[in-house]
Design a protein around this motif. Structure first.
Motif, PDB file in Angstrom:
ATOM      1  N   TRP A  99       0.820  -1.205   0.000  1.00  0.00           N
ATOM      2  CA  TRP A  99       0.000   0.000   0.000  1.00  0.00           C
ATOM      3  C   TRP A  99       0.854   1.255   0.000  1.00  0.00           C
ATOM      4  O   TRP A  99       0.492   2.273  -0.614  1.00  0.00           O
ATOM      5  N   ALA A 100       1.998   1.214   0.670  1.00  0.00           N
ATOM      6  CA  ALA A 100       2.892   2.380   0.664  1.00  0.00           C
ATOM      7  C   ALA A 100       3.432   2.631  -0.741  1.00  0.00           C
ATOM      8  O   ALA A 100       3.467   3.779  -1.206  1.00  0.00           O
ATOM      9  N   ARG A 101       3.834   1.564  -1.426  1.00  0.00           N
ATOM     10  CA  ARG A 101       4.355   1.732  -2.790  1.00  0.00           C
ATOM     11  C   ARG A 101       3.262   2.146  -3.761  1.00  0.00           C
ATOM     12  O   ARG A 101       3.512   2.911  -4.692  1.00  0.00           O
ATOM     13  N   LEU A 102       2.063   1.655  -3.549  1.00  0.00           N
ATOM     14  CA  LEU A 102       0.951   2.080  -4.395  1.00  0.00           C
ATOM     15  C   LEU A 102       0.659   3.560  -4.196  1.00  0.00           C
ATOM     16  O   LEU A 102       0.396   4.287  -5.168  1.00  0.00           O
ATOM     17  N   ALA A 103       0.697   4.023  -2.944  1.00  0.00           N
ATOM     18  CA  ALA A 103       0.450   5.440  -2.672  1.00  0.00           C
ATOM     19  C   ALA A 103       1.512   6.321  -3.317  1.00  0.00           C
ATOM     20  O   ALA A 103       1.200   7.359  -3.919  1.00  0.00           O
ATOM     21  N   VAL A 104       2.780   5.908  -3.229  1.00  0.00           N
ATOM     22  CA  VAL A 104       3.854   6.682  -3.849  1.00  0.00           C
ATOM     23  C   VAL A 104       3.728   6.663  -5.370  1.00  0.00           C
ATOM     24  O   VAL A 104       3.988   7.662  -6.045  1.00  0.00           O
ATOM     25  N   SER A 160       8.928  12.008  -4.879  1.00  0.00           N
ATOM     26  CA  SER A 160       8.182  10.751  -4.931  1.00  0.00           C
ATOM     27  C   SER A 160       9.097   9.595  -5.301  1.00  0.00           C
ATOM     28  O   SER A 160       8.972   8.481  -4.762  1.00  0.00           O
ATOM     29  N   PHE A 161      10.053   9.838  -6.188  1.00  0.00           N
ATOM     30  CA  PHE A 161      11.014   8.790  -6.548  1.00  0.00           C
ATOM     31  C   PHE A 161      11.878   8.431  -5.353  1.00  0.00           C
ATOM     32  O   PHE A 161      12.138   7.252  -5.088  1.00  0.00           O
ATOM     33  N   LEU A 162      12.351   9.453  -4.630  1.00  0.00           N
ATOM     34  CA  LEU A 162      13.157   9.182  -3.445  1.00  0.00           C
ATOM     35  C   LEU A 162      12.347   8.405  -2.404  1.00  0.00           C
ATOM     36  O   LEU A 162      12.867   7.479  -1.766  1.00  0.00           O
ATOM     37  N   SER A 163      11.103   8.762  -2.252  1.00  0.00           N
ATOM     38  CA  SER A 163      10.246   8.073  -1.281  1.00  0.00           C
ATOM     39  C   SER A 163      10.036   6.619  -1.663  1.00  0.00           C
ATOM     40  O   SER A 163       9.972   5.734  -0.795  1.00  0.00           O
ATOM     41  N   PHE A 164       9.929   6.343  -2.957  1.00  0.00           N
ATOM     42  CA  PHE A 164       9.745   4.963  -3.386  1.00  0.00           C
ATOM     43  C   PHE A 164      10.975   4.123  -3.040  1.00  0.00           C
ATOM     44  O   PHE A 164      10.853   2.987  -2.562  1.00  0.00           O
ATOM     45  N   PHE A 165      12.166   4.666  -3.266  1.00  0.00           N
ATOM     46  CA  PHE A 165      13.375   3.917  -2.922  1.00  0.00           C
ATOM     47  C   PHE A 165      13.514   3.743  -1.418  1.00  0.00           C
ATOM     48  O   PHE A 165      14.115   2.765  -0.959  1.00  0.00           O
ATOM     49  N   LEU A 166      12.964   4.670  -0.644  1.00  0.00           N
ATOM     50  CA  LEU A 166      13.009   4.516   0.812  1.00  0.00           C
ATOM     51  C   LEU A 166      12.169   3.337   1.287  1.00  0.00           C
ATOM     52  O   LEU A 166      12.421   2.809   2.380  1.00  0.00           O
TER      53      LEU A 166
END
Length: 209
Positions: A99-104, A160-166
């Motif tokens: 769900w976190a990756r879907l939100a990002v 958003s890209f940085l957040s996805f890698f996090l």
């Protein structure tokens, strides 16, 4: 800085690829998606390298090509990793990661849409020519609101890209990296194959080095 980020991105996508291969070695569908994901991830990193080395005010169209590779192909990479996360739950990780990756991913998609629309309108020629090479803007300039929307959308997309890698942090806590060293000979010099002339010469002249 962006070149360093390119190297880190290549390393991160490769570690993620090897992790999925190790977790699900017998699922051909997952492995196929995983290989596609690695290709998309490296293409996105190559686009980031283009952005770093071709500035917008010098080679605009090359810079735009790099941006399309970085953000467009990168969004496809995020989509594919989100699909992989969906198939890997709940056996390999919790539902919260999916769900976190879907939100990002949705955040990134909205940023791409906003940036594309605002940039398209700004550089359509309605507000003048040569705007893509302008470095300093005044609030009284024509197209300034669109410029601000485009800029905010671009920064939002980058975050958003940085957040996805996090979101990989918890996954990578279960991974240990190491190097395997294999010696190909007993010395660091070139060892001639048995029966060669060099070996015979060494036997005839033991004082030679």
């Amino acid at each position: 800085m962006l070149n360093v980020s390119t190297f880190l991105g290549v390393a991160t996508t490769y570690v993620r690829y090897k992790q999925v291969c190790a977790l699900i070695p017998g699922n051909s569908r997952i492995l196929r998606l995983n290989r596609i994901g690695l290709t998309l991830g490296w293409m996105s990193c190559f686009g980031l390298c283009i952005i770093a080395n071709f500035q917008k005010c010098v080679l605009y169209y090359i810079h735009v090509l790099g941006a399309c590779l970085t953000f467009g192909v990168g969004a496809l990479y995020m989509l594919l990793q989100t699909v992989l996360s969906f198939h890997m739950q709940p056996e390999f990780h919790g539902k919260g990661i999916f769900w976190a990756r879907l939100a990002v991913l949705l955040w990134s998609s909205c940023s791409i849409g906003s940036m594309s629309v605002s940039s398209g309108l700004l550089y359509s020629g309605r507000y003048g020519s040569g705007l893509e090479q302008r470095l300093h803007w005044d609030p009284r300039d024509r197209g300034y609101p669109l410029h601000m929307v485009s800029t905010v959308s671009e920064w939002s997309l980058a975050f958003s890209f940085l957040s996805f890698f996090l979101t990989y942090i918890r996954d990578f806590q279960k991974v240990s990296l190491g190097a395997v060293v294999t010696l190909q000979g007993r010395t660091l010099h070139h060892v001639p194959p048995p029966g060669s002339g060099a070996e015979e010469q060494g036997l005839l002249f033991p004082e030679s080095v």
